[in-house]
Scaffold this active site. Sequence first.
Site, short mmCIF file in Angstrom:
data_model
loop_
_atom_site.label_atom_id
_atom_site.label_comp_id
_atom_site.label_asym_id
_atom_site.label_seq_id
_atom_site.Cartn_x
_atom_site.Cartn_y
_atom_site.Cartn_z
N GLY A 28 -5.74 -9.89 2.89
CA GLY A 28 -5.06 -9.70 1.85
C GLY A 28 -4.12 -8.60 2.13
O GLY A 28 -4.25 -7.67 3.16
N TYR A 29 -3.16 -8.28 1.52
CA TYR A 29 -2.10 -7.35 1.67
C TYR A 29 -2.18 -6.47 0.48
O TYR A 29 -2.06 -6.66 -0.62
CB TYR A 29 -0.87 -7.83 1.63
N ILE A 30 -2.52 -4.91 0.84
CA ILE A 30 -2.53 -3.84 -0.09
C ILE A 30 -1.23 -3.27 -0.57
O ILE A 30 -1.00 -2.54 -1.53
CB ILE A 30 -3.53 -3.09 0.05
N ASN A 143 2.38 -14.56 7.23
CA ASN A 143 1.01 -14.40 6.16
C ASN A 143 1.46 -13.67 5.05
O ASN A 143 0.96 -14.19 3.73
CB ASN A 143 -0.12 -13.77 7.05
#
Length: 161
Positions: A28-30, A143
């Site tokens: 996931g991307y923060i 992504n």
Amino acid sequence: MHREIERKFLVRNDGWRGKAEPVLFRQGYIARTVDRTVRIRVAGNQGMITVKVKVGPISRHEFEYEIPLHDANELLNSLAPVEIIEKYRYTFSECGHVWEIDEFLGANSGLVIAEVELQSEEEEVELPVWVGEEVSKISKYFNASLVQSPYGSWNHNEKQP
């Protein structure tokens, strides 16, 4: 710092299957902007944090560090489920290069992308017969974009890519 130079392709058939065992990836991307991302990833039993900064059409500066698995899982669990990408990755050598095949799960199910990392943007690559159209410069296949607009939500009646 590592400079990542990679090309991405759609996969046209199953000719790559059986060449490697899958590893489950959860990521996931923060943080995300147009030219940089901060990603948390669990690959198998390894946690990673990665910062990528775009420096060219197919190249990025990549800063990647192992973090405790528990910390990586906690960071991922703090994200909403729709902000997580899950996929199986298969890694193997063919045609003189190491290929990574990502077979996406969940909201991105049905998407299979092949990636090859290069030494330079001009490096020639012999493409295996199972490699389809190149999507290296099409952001919807990144992504970080698939988190916001999953493959399953695309209009597949339009010509792809």
